[in-house]
Write a protein that holds these residues in place. Structure first.
Motif, PDB file in Angstrom:
ATOM      1  N   MET A 152       1.438  -6.514 -11.187  1.00  0.00           N
ATOM      2  CA  MET A 152       1.357  -5.114 -10.799  1.00  0.00           C
ATOM      3  C   MET A 152       2.646  -4.679 -10.123  1.00  0.00           C
ATOM      4  O   MET A 152       3.371  -5.478  -9.542  1.00  0.00           O
ATOM      5  CB  MET A 152       0.193  -4.905  -9.846  1.00  0.00           C
ATOM      6  CG  MET A 152       0.380  -5.579  -8.491  1.00  0.00           C
ATOM      7  SD  MET A 152      -0.904  -5.131  -7.340  1.00  0.00           S
ATOM      8  CE  MET A 152      -0.342  -5.955  -5.858  1.00  0.00           C
ATOM      9  N   THR A 153       2.945  -3.401 -10.248  1.00  0.00           N
ATOM     10  CA  THR A 153       4.032  -2.810  -9.478  1.00  0.00           C
ATOM     11  C   THR A 153       3.420  -1.914  -8.421  1.00  0.00           C
ATOM     12  O   THR A 153       2.277  -1.477  -8.548  1.00  0.00           O
ATOM     13  CB  THR A 153       4.974  -1.994 -10.372  1.00  0.00           C
ATOM     14  OG1 THR A 153       4.204  -0.998 -11.060  1.00  0.00           O
ATOM     15  CG2 THR A 153       5.659  -2.886 -11.389  1.00  0.00           C
ATOM     16  N   THR A 156       3.805   3.159  -4.167  1.00  0.00           N
ATOM     17  CA  THR A 156       3.904   3.719  -2.817  1.00  0.00           C
ATOM     18  C   THR A 156       4.422   2.664  -1.858  1.00  0.00           C
ATOM     19  O   THR A 156       3.999   1.504  -1.919  1.00  0.00           O
ATOM     20  CB  THR A 156       2.522   4.209  -2.342  1.00  0.00           C
ATOM     21  OG1 THR A 156       2.026   5.166  -3.269  1.00  0.00           O
ATOM     22  CG2 THR A 156       2.620   4.857  -0.968  1.00  0.00           C
ATOM     23  N   PHE A 157       5.326   3.040  -0.976  1.00  0.00           N
ATOM     24  CA  PHE A 157       5.909   2.067  -0.052  1.00  0.00           C
ATOM     25  C   PHE A 157       4.801   1.344   0.705  1.00  0.00           C
ATOM     26  O   PHE A 157       3.924   1.971   1.317  1.00  0.00           O
ATOM     27  CB  PHE A 157       6.846   2.764   0.925  1.00  0.00           C
ATOM     28  CG  PHE A 157       7.634   1.813   1.774  1.00  0.00           C
ATOM     29  CD1 PHE A 157       8.569   0.972   1.211  1.00  0.00           C
ATOM     30  CD2 PHE A 157       7.431   1.748   3.150  1.00  0.00           C
ATOM     31  CE1 PHE A 157       9.292   0.080   1.985  1.00  0.00           C
ATOM     32  CE2 PHE A 157       8.152   0.868   3.943  1.00  0.00           C
ATOM     33  CZ  PHE A 157       9.089   0.031   3.347  1.00  0.00           C
ATOM     34  N   PRO A 158       4.808  -0.002   0.677  1.00  0.00           N
ATOM     35  CA  PRO A 158       3.651  -0.766   1.154  1.00  0.00           C
ATOM     36  C   PRO A 158       3.559  -0.939   2.666  1.00  0.00           C
ATOM     37  O   PRO A 158       2.615  -1.569   3.141  1.00  0.00           O
ATOM     38  CB  PRO A 158       3.848  -2.117   0.472  1.00  0.00           C
ATOM     39  CG  PRO A 158       5.325  -2.250   0.310  1.00  0.00           C
ATOM     40  CD  PRO A 158       5.829  -0.865   0.050  1.00  0.00           C
ATOM     41  N   ALA A 711       7.072  -9.509   1.918  1.00  0.00           N
ATOM     42  CA  ALA A 711       8.223  -9.520   1.017  1.00  0.00           C
ATOM     43  C   ALA A 711       7.799  -9.315  -0.433  1.00  0.00           C
ATOM     44  O   ALA A 711       8.496  -8.642  -1.207  1.00  0.00           O
ATOM     45  CB  ALA A 711       8.980 -10.839   1.156  1.00  0.00           C
ATOM     46  N   GLU A 712       6.656  -9.867  -0.815  1.00  0.00           N
ATOM     47  CA  GLU A 712       6.178  -9.656  -2.188  1.00  0.00           C
ATOM     48  C   GLU A 712       5.919  -8.180  -2.440  1.00  0.00           C
ATOM     49  O   GLU A 712       6.332  -7.620  -3.468  1.00  0.00           O
ATOM     50  CB  GLU A 712       4.902 -10.457  -2.440  1.00  0.00           C
ATOM     51  CG  GLU A 712       4.390 -10.262  -3.866  1.00  0.00           C
ATOM     52  CD  GLU A 712       2.936 -10.646  -4.060  1.00  0.00           C
ATOM     53  OE1 GLU A 712       2.568 -10.967  -5.208  1.00  0.00           O
ATOM     54  OE2 GLU A 712       2.170 -10.610  -3.083  1.00  0.00           O
ATOM     55  N   LYS A 713       5.256  -7.516  -1.508  1.00  0.00           N
ATOM     56  CA  LYS A 713       4.926  -6.103  -1.696  1.00  0.00           C
ATOM     57  C   LYS A 713       6.182  -5.235  -1.727  1.00  0.00           C
ATOM     58  O   LYS A 713       6.315  -4.342  -2.573  1.00  0.00           O
ATOM     59  CB  LYS A 713       3.993  -5.641  -0.569  1.00  0.00           C
ATOM     60  CG  LYS A 713       2.637  -6.333  -0.571  1.00  0.00           C
ATOM     61  CD  LYS A 713       1.815  -5.947   0.657  1.00  0.00           C
ATOM     62  CE  LYS A 713       0.499  -6.702   0.698  1.00  0.00           C
ATOM     63  NZ  LYS A 713      -0.271  -6.412   1.938  1.00  0.00           N
ATOM     64  N   VAL A 714       7.107  -5.511  -0.807  1.00  0.00           N
ATOM     65  CA  VAL A 714       8.338  -4.724  -0.773  1.00  0.00           C
ATOM     66  C   VAL A 714       9.151  -4.963  -2.049  1.00  0.00           C
ATOM     67  O   VAL A 714       9.725  -4.027  -2.619  1.00  0.00           O
ATOM     68  CB  VAL A 714       9.173  -5.079   0.475  1.00  0.00           C
ATOM     69  CG1 VAL A 714      10.545  -4.417   0.424  1.00  0.00           C
ATOM     70  CG2 VAL A 714       8.437  -4.646   1.740  1.00  0.00           C
ATOM     71  N   GLY A 715       9.182  -6.208  -2.523  1.00  0.00           N
ATOM     72  CA  GLY A 715       9.915  -6.509  -3.742  1.00  0.00           C
ATOM     73  C   GLY A 715       9.345  -5.795  -4.953  1.00  0.00           C
ATOM     74  O   GLY A 715      10.091  -5.238  -5.772  1.00  0.00           O
ATOM     75  N   LEU A 716       8.027  -5.786  -5.090  1.00  0.00           N
ATOM     76  CA  LEU A 716       7.404  -5.092  -6.220  1.00  0.00           C
ATOM     77  C   LEU A 716       7.640  -3.594  -6.140  1.00  0.00           C
ATOM     78  O   LEU A 716       7.858  -2.930  -7.165  1.00  0.00           O
ATOM     79  CB  LEU A 716       5.901  -5.399  -6.245  1.00  0.00           C
ATOM     80  CG  LEU A 716       5.530  -6.836  -6.617  1.00  0.00           C
ATOM     81  CD1 LEU A 716       4.037  -7.063  -6.439  1.00  0.00           C
ATOM     82  CD2 LEU A 716       5.946  -7.163  -8.036  1.00  0.00           C
ATOM     83  N   ARG A 722      13.628   1.056  -8.652  1.00  0.00           N
ATOM     84  CA  ARG A 722      14.855   0.989  -9.463  1.00  0.00           C
ATOM     85  C   ARG A 722      14.611   1.562 -10.848  1.00  0.00           C
ATOM     86  O   ARG A 722      15.476   2.229 -11.410  1.00  0.00           O
ATOM     87  CB  ARG A 722      15.336  -0.459  -9.619  1.00  0.00           C
ATOM     88  CG  ARG A 722      15.836  -1.162  -8.389  1.00  0.00           C
ATOM     89  CD  ARG A 722      16.629  -0.303  -7.454  1.00  0.00           C
ATOM     90  NE  ARG A 722      15.791   0.092  -6.333  1.00  0.00           N
ATOM     91  CZ  ARG A 722      16.196   0.813  -5.293  1.00  0.00           C
ATOM     92  NH1 ARG A 722      17.436   1.251  -5.241  1.00  0.00           N
ATOM     93  NH2 ARG A 722      15.365   1.115  -4.323  1.00  0.00           N
ATOM     94  N   LYS A 723      13.459   1.294 -11.422  1.00  0.00           N
ATOM     95  CA  LYS A 723      13.174   1.818 -12.760  1.00  0.00           C
ATOM     96  C   LYS A 723      13.099   3.342 -12.745  1.00  0.00           C
ATOM     97  O   LYS A 723      13.526   4.009 -13.696  1.00  0.00           O
ATOM     98  CB  LYS A 723      11.886   1.198 -13.299  1.00  0.00           C
ATOM     99  CG  LYS A 723      12.029  -0.291 -13.593  1.00  0.00           C
ATOM    100  CD  LYS A 723      10.746  -0.905 -14.135  1.00  0.00           C
ATOM    101  CE  LYS A 723      10.950  -2.383 -14.436  1.00  0.00           C
ATOM    102  NZ  LYS A 723       9.732  -3.027 -14.959  1.00  0.00           N
ATOM    103  N   LYS A 724      12.567   3.917 -11.667  1.00  0.00           N
ATOM    104  CA  LYS A 724      12.558   5.378 -11.549  1.00  0.00           C
ATOM    105  C   LYS A 724      13.983   5.913 -11.425  1.00  0.00           C
ATOM    106  O   LYS A 724      14.366   6.875 -12.097  1.00  0.00           O
ATOM    107  CB  LYS A 724      11.751   5.801 -10.320  1.00  0.00           C
ATOM    108  CG  LYS A 724      10.251   5.613 -10.430  1.00  0.00           C
ATOM    109  CD  LYS A 724       9.598   6.066  -9.135  1.00  0.00           C
ATOM    110  CE  LYS A 724       8.112   5.775  -9.128  1.00  0.00           C
ATOM    111  NZ  LYS A 724       7.491   6.149  -7.824  1.00  0.00           N
ATOM    112  N   LEU A 725      14.753   5.280 -10.556  1.00  0.00           N
ATOM    113  CA  LEU A 725      16.102   5.777 -10.308  1.00  0.00           C
ATOM    114  C   LEU A 725      16.993   5.653 -11.540  1.00  0.00           C
ATOM    115  O   LEU A 725      17.878   6.490 -11.758  1.00  0.00           O
ATOM    116  CB  LEU A 725      16.724   5.009  -9.134  1.00  0.00           C
ATOM    117  CG  LEU A 725      16.141   5.345  -7.759  1.00  0.00           C
ATOM    118  CD1 LEU A 725      16.583   4.322  -6.719  1.00  0.00           C
ATOM    119  CD2 LEU A 725      16.547   6.738  -7.320  1.00  0.00           C
TER     120      LEU A 725
END
Length: 733
Positions: A152-153, A156-158, A711-716, A722-725
């Motif tokens: 999952m991605t 929303t900022f976790p 870290a997992e949540k922030v990384g996802l 990045r894909k949006k940007l």
């Protein structure tokens, strides 16, 4: 004929997998192999493993021929037993004359059924991760990679508690402020013209996503802090003009080889490769090792400790060198985007960025903007006429520009002049000579580009322009060849010599490149611009070997040796500073702008532009105190692992921990503590976050446990942002 063709394909594919694993410790990804093999240079890269593949093919062929009849007989008996064949005539045709009662006995049938039942049962209850990937069979995986469930991605900022209004920061001067909400993310949803094409003075369709530092929940700025004390003192004493910039990318540049020192893990391994070792032997070894990176010693001011180090207080050398800097990607082209443009690369395999406008202006675009705002007729006439000169942006390398469409990327990034091996290996090239020798499948040694680079420098100065020259070294790329006649040495001892051959080749290649860097600095001196040139040295990524971890190379390899890179901002008049910053190469661009402003190396208009743009980037300035955290937010370090879409390195300047985050189900989670285990010799791994977190809690405690999950949540979330940007959509979405 079809059967024979399929057998040959299966044999070659199996041989390729085995030989690739024996050389690198990793497995072939067939989709990646197709992408790499699409170019002539990529095919040469693949064919560099032809010898071990041929040997593997021979072994498999001979073993198959010897065991074929036995396997056929065994499988026939099992299948017949399972089916309880009663037709004596048919069975005899299959197995030959025999006593059927003895051959197809009840006991044989029973154990066959039991074995089959156990196999089916294990298949049904096995976890899908990682066994779906492990059980993929050739040649089906060649036709298209197994369907791999994507993790999952997070849109929303976790960590919403960090975005409370009490932490918001008001705008102040050039600082835009900081006021993110859960609805914003790092992308604004307002319509805005792409800033890079504004820099280029072109028209572009409106975009709905662009980087907005005000809304970036991860951003930490340090531009409100004063520059480092030694720099302030130096600026009081004398001017430090930066009229030119030389940007040197070091292929596979490892920090522990810029320079090599006697307190490093690498030196320990070299020392331990000698079975008998007296004082005289040690002196000889130290003398030999001291010749590998003497120029790096001078540039950084770090002494090797081998007894014949250069004088690190050399008054003609100054600047800032860093420990702790991590590459933004272990794929060279993506790394260049981080370093040139101060942004996060696209976390998908290979270079889709070649066809997408970067979401932040790169250094060359900024120089072009400076040029557009200058009145060329006033050049040299005003009091600060040297600041009114235009910038000439040049990119030069002695290897091919065709691999992964580098030429297209360099054009996209705004270079006005480029030099590749395709420009120098034609007979009508200015300095072509018949004995030009390629050192690897990509092209020539750096020394072949020397006269062309010298001409570019001289012509830029003749036109009264300011130079922005970027140069990429390549000799330190596999297979680490050096020109014929270059005096290669053996650094490792004879103990397990064959295990160290690749690292020995790499050390020789580093010695060659180190000498070349000395020549490059000499060219600046010859041109008379050494005292007014900022030279930036940075590794595009590191390079793992068997001495570091089981997997050799950067491909699908998260080991920290692939991320630790040297970073030096060299200028003879800068104070000598050696800093330990657990940061990322994303800070290079804002640091260059900050140096230009603080050394008064820009005119008034350009200074305003630079001050404004410095506040638009994600990274902090490295000439100011580095904020590892701020109001509970950590300064995160994200690194895309070659080839880009399978794994992400997640770290933080605030803690010593590092998480390697798989982006599909084919790879493990991996956690390390760089304080306790700086060379990642004992990583914690797990196929699920739950299993990894439990092990982390047991070995490293509750704080590390909490951080790993965060870290997992922030990384996802970072991957989705990045894909949006980049305005990228996954093909299977």
């Amino acid at each position: 004929m079809l059967t024979f063709t399929l057998r040959c394909i299966d044999l070659l594919a199996t041989s390729s997998q085995i030989s690739f694993y024996s050389q690198t410790g990793s497995e072939i990804r067939w989709d990646a192999a197709r992408s790499v093999g699409a170019s002539r240079q990529g095919m040469k890269l693949i064919l560099s493993g032809l010898v071990p593949m041929a040997a593997t093919t021979t072994v498999i062929t001979v073993a198959s021929w010897l065991s074929a009849q036995g396997i056929w007989n065994l499988m026939t008996r099992w299948l017949c037993s399972l089916a309880n064949i009663g037709d004596t005539k048919t069975y005899t045709m299959l197995t030959g004359p025999s006593d059927l009662r003895s051959l197809v006995s009840n006991r044989s049938r029973l154990w066959t059924l039991v074995g089959t039942g156990i196999t089916i049962g294990l298949w049904l209850i096995r976890p899908s991760i990682p066994y779906n990937h492990m059980t993929g069979a050739l040649p089906f995986t060649m036709l298209g990679e197994q369907s791999r469930a994507r993790r999952m991605t997070i849109e929303t900022f976790p960590l919403p508690e960090l975005l409370a209004e009490e932490y918001w920061e008001p705008a102040n001067g050039h600082y835009k402020g900081w006021a993110p909400t859960l609805d914003d993310s790092a992308c604004s949803r307002e319509t805005k013209t792409n800033p890079i094409l504004e820099v280029r003075n072109k028209t572009v369709e409106p975009r709905h996503y662009f980087y907005n530092p005000v809304h970036d929940p991860m951003r930490i700025s340090n531009l409100d802090l004063e520059p480092l004390g030694p720099l302030q003192e130096a600026l009081k004493d004398h001017p430090i003009p930066i009229n030119h910039i030389v940007f040197v990318f070091l292929e596979s540049g490892r920090k522990d080889l810029f320079p090599l020192k006697n307190d490093s893990h690498l030196y320990t391994q070299i020392r331990e490769s000698y079975e008998l070792f007296g004082e005289e032997d040690e002196a000889d070894l130290h003398d030999k090792l001291s010749q590998i990176t003497p120029v790096a010693e001078m540039l950084t001011g770090e002494q090797s400790g081998f007894g014949s180090s250069v004088n690190s207080t050399n008054s003609g050398l100054g600047g800032l060198s860093f420990d702790g800097i991590l590459s933004g990607s272990t794929l060279s082209a993506k790394s260049r985007l981080v370093n040139y443009c101060g942004l996060g690369p696209l976390p998908v395999d290979f270079m889709h960025e070649n066809d997408i406008i970067p979401y932040q202006p790169c250094l060359m675009h900024i120089m072009d903007l400076f040029n557009q705002r200058k009145n060329s007729s006033s050049s040299g006439n005003s009091t600060n006429g040297h600041l009114e000169r235009e910038w000439e942006t040049i990119y030069a390398q002695s290897v091919t520009g065709e691999f992964q469409a580098q030429t297209r990327l360099m054009d996209l990034l705004g270079f006005k002049q480029t030099l590749y091996s395709e420009d120098i290996d034609v007979e009508d090239a200015k300095y072509f000579h018949e004995d030009m020798e390629k050192t690897n499948y990509f092209g020539y040694a750096e020394t072949e580009a020397r006269p062309y680079i010298k001409d570019m420098i001289d012509e830029t100065l003749r036109q009264n322009k300011r130079l922005l020259l970027s140069h990429f070294t390549s000799t330190t790329h596999h297979p680490w060849g050096t020109p014929e006649g270059w005096n290669r040495d053996q650094y490792f001892g004879d103990l397990h010599k064959s295990q160290h051959e690749l690292m020995d080749d790499f050390l020789n290649a580093n010695r060659f490149v180190d000498a070349w860097l000395g020549e490059l600095m000499g060219m600046l001196d010859e041109a008379g611009i050494a005292n007014e040139t900022l030279t930036v040295f940075v590794g595009d990524h590191g390079q793992a070997f068997g001495e570091d971890c089981p997997v050799t190379g950067t491909y699908h390899n998260p080991h920290v040796s692939n991320f630790r890179v040297p970073l030096v901002f060299h200028h003879p008049l800068l104070p000598r500073m050696h800093l330990n910053v657990n940061g990322s190469a994303v800070s290079i661009l804002p640091t260059i702008l900050d140096l230009l402003v603080n050394t008064n190396s820009l005119n008034a208009d350009d200074t305003e532009i630079a001050l404004d743009l410095m506040n638009e980037y994600e990274g902090q300035s490295l000439i100011r105190p580095y904020r590892t955290s701020h109001n509970g937010r950590e300064a995160w370090n994200m690194g895309v692992i070659n080839a880009g879409g399978s794994m992400l390195s997640v770290g933080s300047a605030a803690v010593p921990w590092r998480l390697n985050l798989p982006l599909n189900n084919d790879f493990e989670y991996r956690f390390t503590d760089l304080n306790k285990d700086p060379y990642e010799l004992e990583p914690v791994t797990g196929w699920t976050m739950g299993s990894l977190a439990a092990e982390v809690h047991f070995k490293h405690g509750p704080e590390a446990f909490d951080w790993a999950q965060k870290a997992e949540k922030v990384g996802l979330w970072w991957v989705a942002e990045r894909k949006k940007l980049w305005h990228y959509r996954d093909p299977d979405e």
